[in-house]
Design an enzyme around this catalytic site. Structure first.
Site, PDB file in Angstrom:
ATOM      1  N   GLU A  35       0.821  -1.211   0.000  1.00 55.05           N
ATOM      2  CA  GLU A  35       0.000   0.000   0.000  1.00 55.05           C
ATOM      3  C   GLU A  35       0.854   1.259   0.000  1.00 55.05           C
ATOM      4  O   GLU A  35       0.499   2.272   0.591  1.00 55.05           O
ATOM      5  CB  GLU A  35      -0.948  -0.010   1.206  1.00 55.05           C
ATOM      6  CG  GLU A  35      -1.940  -1.154   1.164  1.00 55.05           C
ATOM      7  CD  GLU A  35      -2.871  -1.186   2.360  1.00 55.05           C
ATOM      8  OE1 GLU A  35      -2.844  -0.249   3.192  1.00 55.05           O
ATOM      9  OE2 GLU A  35      -3.647  -2.158   2.463  1.00 55.05           O
ATOM     10  N   CYS A  36       1.966   1.211  -0.678  1.00 60.15           N
ATOM     11  CA  CYS A  36       2.943   2.298  -0.720  1.00 60.15           C
ATOM     12  C   CYS A  36       2.890   2.959  -2.098  1.00 60.15           C
ATOM     13  O   CYS A  36       2.526   2.324  -3.085  1.00 60.15           O
ATOM     14  CB  CYS A  36       4.336   1.698  -0.468  1.00 60.15           C
ATOM     15  SG  CYS A  36       5.723   2.833  -0.611  1.00 60.15           S
TER      16      CYS A  36
END
Length: 159
Positions: A35-36
């Site tokens: 989720e970066c």
């Protein structure tokens, strides 16, 4: 024996992986997160894997939730996300810590063998470490370094 080959770690499926299996391979180790903002690098890492695996490149992804809590999932969620979103079929390992007192022993070694701008710390997700066929540390790459920018270094080590 080279220090890299003295480690073991668990795969995302929970199996023990002995780093002696990497003998004779060029190895790229990356701490990952799903989720970066840098997560699309999975695609570039997969391309490197497809392009060079037959020549001896092994890519190992180590999910880590220490940076902005950007890897919150369990092993099954991580595996599903990597496969569905990026077609990842290189070696993914279990979620670990890369900094602090609970840092995985491999990452303790990586940070001392190839310190970064901030010394013996991992700055963010997708920090990359490249090793030659003898298990010697060659180069550390910043999180923002795209996988395709590493290909020339990989080609040199594979030749």
């Amino acid at each position: 024996m080279t220090q890299l080959y003295q480690f073991d770690a668990h795969t995302l499926q929970g199996n023990t992986f002995n780093f002696k299996e990497l003998t004779g391979k060029v190895v790229l180790i990356v701490n990952t997160a799903s989720e970066c903002g840098l997560t699309p690098q999975y695609e570039g890492l997969q391309k490197l894997h497809q392009q060079y695996a037959d020549q001896g490149l092994v890519i190992m992804g180590f999910p880590c939730n220490q940076f902005g809590k950007q890897e919150p999932g369990d092993a099954k969620q991580i595996q599903t996300g990597c496969l569905i979103n990026y077609g990842v079929d290189f070696q993914m390992m279990e979620k670990i810590e890369v900094n602090g007192e609970n840092a995985h022993p491999l990452y303790q070694y990586l940070k001392s063998a190839l310190p970064g701008l901030f010394g013996n710390k991992i700055k963010w997700n997708f920090t990359k470490f490249l090793f030659d066929r003898q298990g010697n540390p060659v180069k550390r790459y910043a999180p923002i370094t795209k996988p395709e920018q590493i290909s020339k270094d990989i080609e040199k080590l594979l030749s």
